[in-house]
Design an enzyme around this catalytic site. Structure first.
Site, short mmCIF file in Angstrom:
data_model
loop_
_atom_site.label_atom_id
_atom_site.label_comp_id
_atom_site.label_asym_id
_atom_site.label_seq_id
_atom_site.Cartn_x
_atom_site.Cartn_y
_atom_site.Cartn_z
N LYS A 15 7.52 -6.93 10.33
CA LYS A 15 7.12 -6.41 9.01
C LYS A 15 7.32 -4.89 8.94
CE LYS A 15 2.82 -7.93 9.23
NZ LYS A 15 2.82 -8.55 10.57
N ARG A 90 -4.46 -9.66 4.03
CA ARG A 90 -4.56 -10.52 5.20
C ARG A 90 -5.63 -11.60 5.01
NH1 ARG A 90 -2.47 -6.39 9.06
NH2 ARG A 90 -2.16 -7.30 11.11
N ARG A 129 7.07 -3.48 22.53
CA ARG A 129 7.45 -2.49 21.51
C ARG A 129 6.76 -1.13 21.69
NH1 ARG A 129 4.91 -5.24 16.01
NH2 ARG A 129 2.74 -4.77 16.48
N ARG A 162 1.11 0.95 21.20
CA ARG A 162 -0.18 0.68 20.58
C ARG A 162 -1.13 0.04 21.58
NH1 ARG A 162 0.98 -2.36 14.97
NH2 ARG A 162 -0.88 -3.44 15.65
N ARG A 173 -4.75 -11.79 17.74
CA ARG A 173 -4.17 -11.41 16.44
C ARG A 173 -3.41 -12.58 15.81
NH1 ARG A 173 -1.09 -6.33 18.45
NH2 ARG A 173 -0.26 -6.21 16.34
P1 AMP Z 1 -1.04 -4.08 12.07
O1 AMP Z 1 -0.55 -2.70 12.35
O2 AMP Z 1 -0.72 -4.55 10.69
O3 AMP Z 1 -0.62 -5.07 13.13
O4 AMP Z 1 -2.63 -4.01 12.16
C1 AMP Z 1 -3.31 -3.64 13.34
C2 AMP Z 1 -4.76 -4.06 13.26
O5 AMP Z 1 -5.39 -3.38 12.16
C3 AMP Z 1 -4.99 -5.54 12.98
O6 AMP Z 1 -4.96 -6.31 14.17
C4 AMP Z 1 -6.37 -5.52 12.33
O7 AMP Z 1 -7.39 -5.32 13.29
C5 AMP Z 1 -6.32 -4.25 11.50
N1 AMP Z 1 -5.78 -4.50 10.13
C6 AMP Z 1 -4.61 -4.04 9.59
N2 AMP Z 1 -4.47 -4.44 8.32
C7 AMP Z 1 -5.57 -5.18 8.04
C8 AMP Z 1 -6.01 -5.89 6.89
N3 AMP Z 1 -5.27 -5.94 5.77
N4 AMP Z 1 -7.21 -6.52 6.96
C9 AMP Z 1 -7.96 -6.49 8.08
N5 AMP Z 1 -7.62 -5.85 9.20
C10 AMP Z 1 -6.42 -5.20 9.19
#
Ligand code: AMP
Length: 219
Positions: A15, A90, A129, A162, A173
């Site tokens: 994404k 989400r 990554r 990360r 996740r």
């Molecule tokens: P990402 O960078 O999109 O993989 O997000 C990393 C982490 O941030 C996720 O595993 C969640 O803990 C939190 N997170 C990101 N976006 C959301 C969202 N829309 N709703 C809830 N938690 C989020």
């Protein structure tokens, strides 16, 4: 009307990588709630302090915190160029809140694009990554910089991984994705705005396929 695109898909689907390419190709703005939350954690804000442990465990941060952070970002004038939502919504509650937020601005979701991938491959994808300080993403196996240790894009040498990109957290996740986010595919299908793309191939091929979808829906 400004395009509002949503990229749906589990961690590792690509994404973020594809959202940055759509920014370049279409002049859209990438809005990543994950990036916003990581910035909140780094700043030590109240929201960041609350989000930190949940993110480290691979769970979802509360709708309240995420919606507040997104609404603040959506109030900035640059979103008028059109946006790509990466990692949001989400949950069903976030999807409903997004509809309201957009309606208030005279907008609606142009397309929700589901990046279809094979779950089994996602742990390896995410575990390898890393990112340059300029935002360019790399992978130990699939996308190395041309010169080892030097970013192709900015020439920098400051790379980060990360904290939540480890096999254990990725498993959590993925579970959160299937339990809470995957149902949104049916939600957007019901609204007639769902598009699907096979996201298991080469980054460049997926970029091309996504570009065709975006050009089609924005026409
Ligand atoms: P990402 O960078 O999109 O993989 O997000 C990393 C982490 O941030 C996720 O595993 C969640 O803990 C939190 N997170 C990101 N976006 C959301 C969202 N829309 N709703 C809830 N938690 C989020």
């Amino acid at each position: 009307m400004a395009a509002v695109l949503i990229l749906l898909g589990p961690p590792g689907a690509g994404k973020g990588t594809q959202a940055r390419m759509l920014e370049e190709d279409f002049g859209l703005i990438q809005l990543s709630t994950g990036d916003m939350l990581r910035a909140a954690v780094a700043s030590g804000s109240a929201a960041g302090t609350q989000a930190r442990a949940v993110m480290a465990a691979g769970g979802l941060v509360s709708d309240e915190i995420v919606l507040a952070i997104l609404a603040e970002r959506m109030a900035q004038p640059d979103v008028a160029n059109g946006i790509i939502l990466d990692g949001f919504p989400r949950t069903s509650a976030q999807a409903a809140a997004l509809d309201v937020l957009l309606a208030d601005a005279g907008l609606r979701v142009t397309a929700a694009i589901s990046l279809e991938v094979d779950d089994a491959a996602m742990v390896a994808r995410v575990s390898g990554r890393y990112t340059c300080a300029c935002g360019e993403g790399y992978h130990d196996e699939f996308k190395r910089p041309t010169a080892a240790g030097v970013c192709d894009k900015c020439g920098g040498t400051d790379f980060k991984r990360r904290a939540d990109d480890n096999a254990e957290t990725v498993g959590e996740r993925l579970k959160a994705y299937h339990a809470q986010t995957a149902p949104l595919i049916a939600y957007y299908e019901g609204k007639g705005v769902l598009e699907r793309i096979d996201a298991m191939g080469e980054i460049a091929a997926i970029r091309k396929g996504l570009g065709a979808i975006v050009a089609g829906v924005s026409a």
